[in-house]
Design an enzyme around this catalytic site. Structure first.
Site, PDB file in Angstrom:
ATOM      1  N   GLU A 191       0.833  -1.212   0.000  1.00 57.32           N
ATOM      2  CA  GLU A 191       0.000   0.000   0.000  1.00 57.32           C
ATOM      3  C   GLU A 191       0.856   1.246   0.000  1.00 57.32           C
ATOM      4  OE1 GLU A 191       0.667   1.826   2.802  1.00 57.32           O
ATOM      5  OE2 GLU A 191       1.836   0.086   3.483  1.00 57.32           O
ATOM      6  N   GLU A 247       4.450  -0.231   2.116  1.00 58.30           N
ATOM      7  CA  GLU A 247       4.625  -0.490   0.673  1.00 58.30           C
ATOM      8  C   GLU A 247       4.693  -1.987   0.348  1.00 58.30           C
ATOM      9  OE1 GLU A 247       8.122   1.406  -0.905  1.00 58.30           O
ATOM     10  OE2 GLU A 247       7.496   3.419  -0.289  1.00 58.30           O
TER      11      GLU A 247
END
Lengths: 338, 338
Positions: free
Chosen positions: B162, B305
């Site tokens: 994300e 991430e």
């Protein structure tokens, strides 16, 4: 450690497109390796495992669940690719140099194994010193030579590994002496003793410590009396890696006793050591504390051979890749923190 | 989980040439993957990271150290290979599917980025629901479709990632609601707030929780009101991966809020989840407890991430290699324990 390289590496980490410090120990590793290698782009490849194998006279005291033949059988198994360290070294792309220093039933020619026997195993430390002064000197040399071969071939990360039935007993005895701890604080189940077995092993280590206690408390003499051929070779290897200026990744319980001996002999050697994993063997924690080490992984390993260090190799590579390949805020056109 | 495959895998582990259990969590992973994949030879490759990026209206409350533009800038940086997840996914040999679900300054065409905008970012949860029912449904579908693309291409391990400025605020709000905890127990510094900033963020989350508290306590409604586009897409992805019978490796704080939502919606989804690392974000621990998860790594990461999950991929590969390639006692002619 080159402080200029460290400062440059720290400055670069803070310019990479991530919140400062957000890759935690990977950042620490990159900065440390940059300082050790005096470079802006640290690298760990090629990696080589130096696997030292030998038998131990103290096996006669019934301190292992496995018969002593297993040392020789496992040397073959490593050479044939079937042992844990063989599979894991291959999987992480590390070379493997197997050095046999003495087996109870005699050495044999095995392809891929360097045989440098110092005798049919070290002495039974509960009754006699592990090594003569000549055997100790030779074992240290064998470790040193393995590092020289590796460094001369361009290796940038040295991993020490070990194999030898009963060698957690020798390592526990050596660690107890070096740390000035009681046997019962350092001895653990090794390959899987039950609690009665652990008690018996602690009693054997206590006997060994008592037998050799009147001797000078010099680390080298402790290593000679309480260690073993492969543990002494590892000590020699670690000392040499520091001399040659090459980083080492330390595995678990047994090799840590050798690392501790090396640091007691030459404190500057500590700078070159990275610590891969917390062994499930309870006494490992005491050695890590004494070495002020905070290992990277904690996966319940208690196999030895260098398997824990192999498991940490990809993290070191990632640390180098992030340091080298991530874009800076400027390069990427990303706004830095408000 | 196929119990027959689990039993076979356990039996094989005990025949491999190592003391039983001595490779700790690597053995657990191999057995678990064997059970999930119903095979004697589990594999994790190909691995794919599904990276969902979106902006968050709650950024207007001053909950991040970074300006909101950074979301779009970082989408480009990921696509260009300069961001942490891009470097690490490449280094560990994982594919990367970048999906953008809505940016404050509008979507743009970036090579390598799939743009599926649901709006200029989710609503400001301190004032309004994050999503309309239609946006929620579309976000769940986008996540589901990303998994379908991966599984149809043969991917065996799904990693959710994300990106989105202020998304630790949304994740903290969602986790607080799902866990029924106070905002102050779950909120942390995110990308690096100081303690005053953390207090302000906790106050924003508390306001969001109070605003939406009277609504039905269904997980899907909590996700709609308190989550965000990328968090909902991750929830959809996790639900779909479980439906398709593919293992997932869960990253850190934000994706864990989506994993928790998925498990609340479909408890059986938990079986397919492996947990990669302990985030330095304090509230992560509460989610791990609720999910009965014991992550593999603890390296002080707080980048998100999917970087923590990428760091754990080599351990999963090693688990599979050991399970498949180590010799048994019989094969190697090694004596088993006395």
């Amino acid at each position: 450690i080159d402080q200029t390289a460290v400062q440059h590496a720290l400055a670069r980490q803070d310019q990479l497109t991530k919140p400062p410090g957000s890759l935690g120990r990977l950042e620490e590793l990159a900065v440390r390796l940059a300082g050790l290698q005096r470079t802006a782009t640290p690298e760990v490849d090629p990696v080589r495992v130096l696997l030292f194998a030998a038998d131990h006279g103290v096996a006669a005291e019934g301190v292992s669940r496995y018969p002593q033949d297993v040392t020789k059988q496992m040397v073959r198994n490593i050479a044939n690719g079937g042992a844990g360290v063989a599979v894991m070294a291959k999987a992480v792309g590390a070379g493997l140099d197997i050095i046999e220093l003495g087996l109870a039933t005699g050495s044999e020619v095995v392809e891929g194994v360097r045989s440098e026997p110092l005798g049919p195993g070290s002495g039974n430390i509960a009754r006699e010193p592990a090594m003569t002064p000549e055997q100790l000197a030779r074992a240290l040399d064998i470790g040193r030579d393995a590092v020289d071969r590796a460094v001369d071939a361009g290796v940038r990360l040295i991993i020490g590994g070990e194999l030898g039935i009963a060698n957690t007993t020798a390592a526990a005895a050596l660690a107890s002496a070096l740390l000035d701890r009681a046997a019962s604080e350092v001895v653990g189940p090794g390959t899987g003793l039950d609690s009665a077995g652990v008690n018996r092993k602690a009693e054997v280590v206590a006997r060994a410590l008592a037998l050799h206690a009147s001797e000078p408390r010099a680390p080298l003499e402790m290593l000679r009396r309480l260690g073993g051929f492969e543990i002494a070779a590892l000590t020699g290897a670690y000392l040499r890696a520091a001399q040659r200026g090459v980083a080492m990744l330390i595995d678990g319980f047994i090799v840590s006793s050798a690392a501790l001996a090396a640091v007691r002999l030459q404190p500057a050697a500590r700078d070159w050591m990275l610590f891969s994993h917390r062994s499930a063997e309870p006494g490992h924690r005491l050695m890590m504390e004494a070495l002020e080490a905070d290992p990277l992984l904690d996966l319940g390993f208690r196999l030895g051979e260098a398997t824990g260090a192999c498991a940490a190799v990809p993290l070191l590579r990632l640390a180098c890749a992030v340091h080298r390949d991530m874009a800076t805020f400027d390069e990427a056109g990303v706004s830095n923190a408000c």
